[in-house]
Design a protein around this motif. Structure first.
Motif, PDB file in Angstrom:
ATOM      1  N   GLU A 102       4.858 -41.258   4.042  1.00 16.29           N
ATOM      2  CA  GLU A 102       4.911 -42.230   2.967  1.00 16.29           C
ATOM      3  C   GLU A 102       4.630 -41.561   1.624  1.00 16.29           C
ATOM      4  O   GLU A 102       4.183 -40.403   1.569  1.00 16.29           O
ATOM      5  CB  GLU A 102       3.907 -43.355   3.235  1.00 16.29           C
ATOM      6  CG  GLU A 102       4.182 -44.091   4.543  1.00 16.29           C
ATOM      7  CD  GLU A 102       3.275 -45.291   4.750  1.00 16.29           C
ATOM      8  OE1 GLU A 102       2.404 -45.540   3.877  1.00 16.29           O
ATOM      9  OE2 GLU A 102       3.444 -45.988   5.773  1.00 16.29           O
ATOM     10  N   LEU A 103       4.889 -42.300   0.556  1.00 19.50           N
ATOM     11  CA  LEU A 103       4.685 -41.766  -0.785  1.00 19.50           C
ATOM     12  C   LEU A 103       3.222 -41.377  -1.002  1.00 19.50           C
ATOM     13  O   LEU A 103       2.316 -41.939  -0.391  1.00 19.50           O
ATOM     14  CB  LEU A 103       5.099 -42.801  -1.831  1.00 19.50           C
ATOM     15  CG  LEU A 103       6.604 -43.164  -1.885  1.00 19.50           C
ATOM     16  CD1 LEU A 103       6.825 -44.287  -2.888  1.00 19.50           C
ATOM     17  CD2 LEU A 103       7.434 -41.936  -2.231  1.00 19.50           C
ATOM     18  N   GLY A 104       3.021 -40.425  -1.892  1.00 22.93           N
ATOM     19  CA  GLY A 104       1.671 -39.997  -2.213  1.00 22.93           C
ATOM     20  C   GLY A 104       1.089 -39.042  -1.205  1.00 22.93           C
ATOM     21  O   GLY A 104      -0.137 -38.943  -1.078  1.00 22.93           O
ATOM     22  N   HIS A 105       1.965 -38.333  -0.481  1.00 28.41           N
ATOM     23  CA  HIS A 105       1.534 -37.371   0.534  1.00 28.41           C
ATOM     24  C   HIS A 105       0.663 -38.027   1.603  1.00 28.41           C
ATOM     25  O   HIS A 105      -0.378 -37.505   1.997  1.00 28.41           O
ATOM     26  CB  HIS A 105       0.792 -36.189  -0.131  1.00 28.41           C
ATOM     27  CG  HIS A 105       1.627 -35.483  -1.141  1.00 28.41           C
ATOM     28  ND1 HIS A 105       1.536 -35.781  -2.486  1.00 28.41           N
ATOM     29  CD2 HIS A 105       2.579 -34.540  -1.012  1.00 28.41           C
ATOM     30  CE1 HIS A 105       2.398 -35.036  -3.150  1.00 28.41           C
ATOM     31  NE2 HIS A 105       3.045 -34.266  -2.281  1.00 28.41           N
ATOM     32  N   HIS A 106       1.140 -39.193   2.036  1.00 22.05           N
ATOM     33  CA  HIS A 106       0.469 -39.941   3.086  1.00 22.05           C
ATOM     34  C   HIS A 106       1.280 -39.864   4.384  1.00 22.05           C
ATOM     35  O   HIS A 106       2.513 -39.785   4.361  1.00 22.05           O
ATOM     36  CB  HIS A 106       0.295 -41.408   2.684  1.00 22.05           C
ATOM     37  CG  HIS A 106      -0.745 -41.618   1.641  1.00 22.05           C
ATOM     38  ND1 HIS A 106      -0.897 -42.811   0.967  1.00 22.05           N
ATOM     39  CD2 HIS A 106      -1.691 -40.786   1.140  1.00 22.05           C
ATOM     40  CE1 HIS A 106      -1.887 -42.718   0.098  1.00 22.05           C
ATOM     41  NE2 HIS A 106      -2.385 -41.499   0.186  1.00 22.05           N
ATOM     42  N   VAL A 107       0.567 -39.925   5.500  1.00 20.54           N
ATOM     43  CA  VAL A 107       1.198 -39.978   6.820  1.00 20.54           C
ATOM     44  C   VAL A 107       0.574 -41.134   7.583  1.00 20.54           C
ATOM     45  O   VAL A 107      -0.652 -41.220   7.708  1.00 20.54           O
ATOM     46  CB  VAL A 107       1.001 -38.667   7.614  1.00 20.54           C
ATOM     47  CG1 VAL A 107       1.602 -38.799   9.011  1.00 20.54           C
ATOM     48  CG2 VAL A 107       1.624 -37.488   6.871  1.00 20.54           C
ATOM     49  N   ARG A 108       1.418 -42.015   8.104  1.00 17.25           N
ATOM     50  CA  ARG A 108       0.950 -43.139   8.917  1.00 17.25           C
ATOM     51  C   ARG A 108       1.291 -42.826  10.374  1.00 17.25           C
ATOM     52  O   ARG A 108       2.433 -42.490  10.698  1.00 17.25           O
ATOM     53  CB  ARG A 108       1.624 -44.443   8.486  1.00 17.25           C
ATOM     54  CG  ARG A 108       1.043 -45.696   9.158  1.00 17.25           C
ATOM     55  CD  ARG A 108       1.720 -46.955   8.608  1.00 17.25           C
ATOM     56  NE  ARG A 108       1.524 -47.105   7.173  1.00 17.25           N
ATOM     57  CZ  ARG A 108       0.449 -47.653   6.624  1.00 17.25           C
ATOM     58  NH1 ARG A 108      -0.534 -48.101   7.396  1.00 17.25           N
ATOM     59  NH2 ARG A 108       0.361 -47.763   5.303  1.00 17.25           N
ATOM     60  N   ALA A 109       0.295 -42.941  11.251  1.00 12.57           N
ATOM     61  CA  ALA A 109       0.496 -42.554  12.648  1.00 12.57           C
ATOM     62  C   ALA A 109      -0.117 -43.578  13.588  1.00 12.57           C
ATOM     63  O   ALA A 109      -1.233 -44.067  13.367  1.00 12.57           O
ATOM     64  CB  ALA A 109      -0.115 -41.178  12.909  1.00 12.57           C
ATOM     65  N   GLY A 110       0.616 -43.886  14.649  1.00 16.78           N
ATOM     66  CA  GLY A 110       0.117 -44.784  15.674  1.00 16.78           C
ATOM     67  C   GLY A 110      -0.958 -44.108  16.506  1.00 16.78           C
ATOM     68  O   GLY A 110      -1.043 -42.879  16.582  1.00 16.78           O
ATOM     69  N   ALA A 111      -1.762 -44.930  17.182  1.00 15.78           N
ATOM     70  CA  ALA A 111      -2.900 -44.408  17.936  1.00 15.78           C
ATOM     71  C   ALA A 111      -2.486 -43.507  19.087  1.00 15.78           C
ATOM     72  O   ALA A 111      -3.260 -42.646  19.510  1.00 15.78           O
ATOM     73  CB  ALA A 111      -3.740 -45.563  18.466  1.00 15.78           C
ATOM     74  N   ALA A 112      -1.270 -43.687  19.611  1.00 17.07           N
ATOM     75  CA  ALA A 112      -0.821 -42.862  20.734  1.00 17.07           C
ATOM     76  C   ALA A 112      -0.090 -41.600  20.287  1.00 17.07           C
ATOM     77  O   ALA A 112       0.328 -40.794  21.129  1.00 17.07           O
ATOM     78  CB  ALA A 112       0.082 -43.679  21.661  1.00 17.07           C
ATOM     79  N   ALA A 113       0.071 -41.414  18.991  1.00 17.32           N
ATOM     80  CA  ALA A 113       0.745 -40.217  18.498  1.00 17.32           C
ATOM     81  C   ALA A 113      -0.132 -38.993  18.738  1.00 17.32           C
ATOM     82  O   ALA A 113      -1.303 -38.978  18.331  1.00 17.32           O
ATOM     83  CB  ALA A 113       1.047 -40.354  17.007  1.00 17.32           C
ATOM     84  N   PRO A 114       0.392 -37.959  19.396  1.00 13.67           N
ATOM     85  CA  PRO A 114      -0.408 -36.744  19.612  1.00 13.67           C
ATOM     86  C   PRO A 114      -0.804 -36.110  18.291  1.00 13.67           C
ATOM     87  O   PRO A 114      -0.005 -36.043  17.352  1.00 13.67           O
ATOM     88  CB  PRO A 114       0.544 -35.843  20.409  1.00 13.67           C
ATOM     89  CG  PRO A 114       1.529 -36.769  21.036  1.00 13.67           C
ATOM     90  CD  PRO A 114       1.715 -37.873  20.041  1.00 13.67           C
ATOM     91  N   ASP A 115      -2.037 -35.649  18.214  1.00 13.36           N
ATOM     92  CA  ASP A 115      -2.519 -35.023  16.983  1.00 13.36           C
ATOM     93  C   ASP A 115      -1.621 -33.869  16.545  1.00 13.36           C
ATOM     94  O   ASP A 115      -1.334 -33.702  15.357  1.00 13.36           O
ATOM     95  CB  ASP A 115      -3.946 -34.500  17.195  1.00 13.36           C
ATOM     96  CG  ASP A 115      -4.928 -35.614  17.512  1.00 13.36           C
ATOM     97  OD1 ASP A 115      -4.774 -36.719  16.966  1.00 13.36           O
ATOM     98  OD2 ASP A 115      -5.842 -35.376  18.321  1.00 13.36           O
ATOM     99  N   VAL A 116      -1.187 -33.067  17.512  1.00 14.74           N
ATOM    100  CA  VAL A 116      -0.362 -31.906  17.184  1.00 14.74           C
ATOM    101  C   VAL A 116       0.965 -32.336  16.551  1.00 14.74           C
ATOM    102  O   VAL A 116       1.475 -31.673  15.641  1.00 14.74           O
ATOM    103  CB  VAL A 116      -0.119 -31.033  18.429  1.00 14.74           C
ATOM    104  CG1 VAL A 116       0.570 -31.822  19.534  1.00 14.74           C
ATOM    105  CG2 VAL A 116       0.688 -29.793  18.079  1.00 14.74           C
TER     106      VAL A 116
END
Length: 311
Positions: A102-116
């Motif tokens: 997302e804008l502003g150097h943001h990342v939105r991630a779901g709880a099941a998304a692997p950290d890597v």
């Protein structure tokens, strides 16, 4: 006198499956060993895999509050005891694995998304600050719950906000400050199920970030038993000390119980050599805690999450 609940458990999936509109999968006496990196432990009385956040909210709003409920992710820091897990185990799947830039150097991630995977998406988008996630063998939900960190960074450093559902299915938005992060801990209510996190980074060069991530990969491979049946770091580091050093000084390196062993490579890792029971693994961990208590006067605290009943 009440008869103790033991596996195989009574099948209650029919009752739960009668919730109008429920779309997720319900499994009775579902094997949990394949869902844990230790590859051991008994079954879940019910394993529920919701389709998406709305499905999970519906389930939570229509299940008895007294029914035990536990959420699991990738199973990287999970030990399921041999007697299985009474009640419901919720496993967040594909519907909770989305990652968006997302804008502003943001990342939105779901709880099941692997950290890597989150680290890689951020790097490829030129977002610096999230590379440390490459060193955490888990998913975002676990990072939110325990302020996951590695290689000089932790979740508290980059979190903007998190979304969670409570036991009644109500949605909550929590700011980073409201999470009450401390070392490997957050103060969010225990019944909150995290479903998504919003993270903030800073501008960076993709090639440089990916190079740092590769260095983390190499460092892990050279110092940790990454390709074995293990649960990651067994104990939290006590203030001013390192758990692996305390275990090593107490004579724990290579120690075995049944088919469970303290890693020769890294003393804060327990390994299933093949055929270890959860009791072997937990018993070995408790022996290490006892040795460190006697030799150093320090009480080691488990970092691995242990759930369920003894055999």
């Amino acid at each position: 006198m009440t008869t103790p609940l033991v596996a195989p458990f009574p099948d209650i999936t029919g009752e739960l499956g009668a919730i109008p509109g429920l779309r997720g999968r319900l499994e009775a006496n579902a094997p949990m060993a394949p869902l844990s990196w230790f590859r051991t432990g008994g079954p879940a009385q019910v394993l529920f895999t919701p389709v998406d956040e709305d499905d999970l909210a519906l389930f939570l709003a229509n299940t008895p509050r007294e029914l035990p409920l536990i959420v699991v992710g990738l199973g990287s820091n999970l030990l399921v005891r041999d007697g299985g897990v009474p009640g419901v185990v919720v496993r967040l799947g594909k519907g909770f694995g989305g990652i968006t830039v997302e804008l502003g150097h943001h990342v939105r991630a779901g709880a099941a998304a692997p950290d890597v995977k989150v680290a890689r998406v951020a790097a490829e988008a030129g977002i610096d600050g999230l590379a440390f996630l490459r060193g955490i063998p888990g998913a975002i939900g676990g990072a939110l719950r325990m302020n996951g960190g590695a290689y000089g960074g932790e979740t508290a450093d980059v979190l903007v906000s998190a979304r969670a559902l409570d036991r009644a299915g109500n949605r909550h938005e929590l700011t980073a400050a409201a999470m009450g992060f401390t070392y490997r801990h957050c103060d969010a209510p225990e019944d909150f199920i995290f479903v998504e996190g919003l993270f903030s980074g800073r501008p960076g060069d993709p090639a440089e970030i990916l190079a740092r991530m590769n260095a983390i990969t190499e460092a892990r491979a050279s110092s940790q038993p990454v390709n074995t049946r293990t649960g990651g770091s067994t104990f939290k580091n006590p203030p001013g000390a390192k758990a692996w050093e305390l275990v090593d000084r107490a004579g724990g390196r290579g120690l075995r119980r049944g088919m469970a062993q303290v890693s020769e490579m890294h003393c804060n890792f327990l390994v299933n050599l093949g055929g270890a029971t959860a009791a072997d693994i937990e018993g070995l961990g408790e022996e290490l805690r006892s040795r460190v208590r006697e030799s150093a006067g320090i009480e080691l605290e488990w970092e691995i999450r242990r759930i369920g009943l003894a055999a």
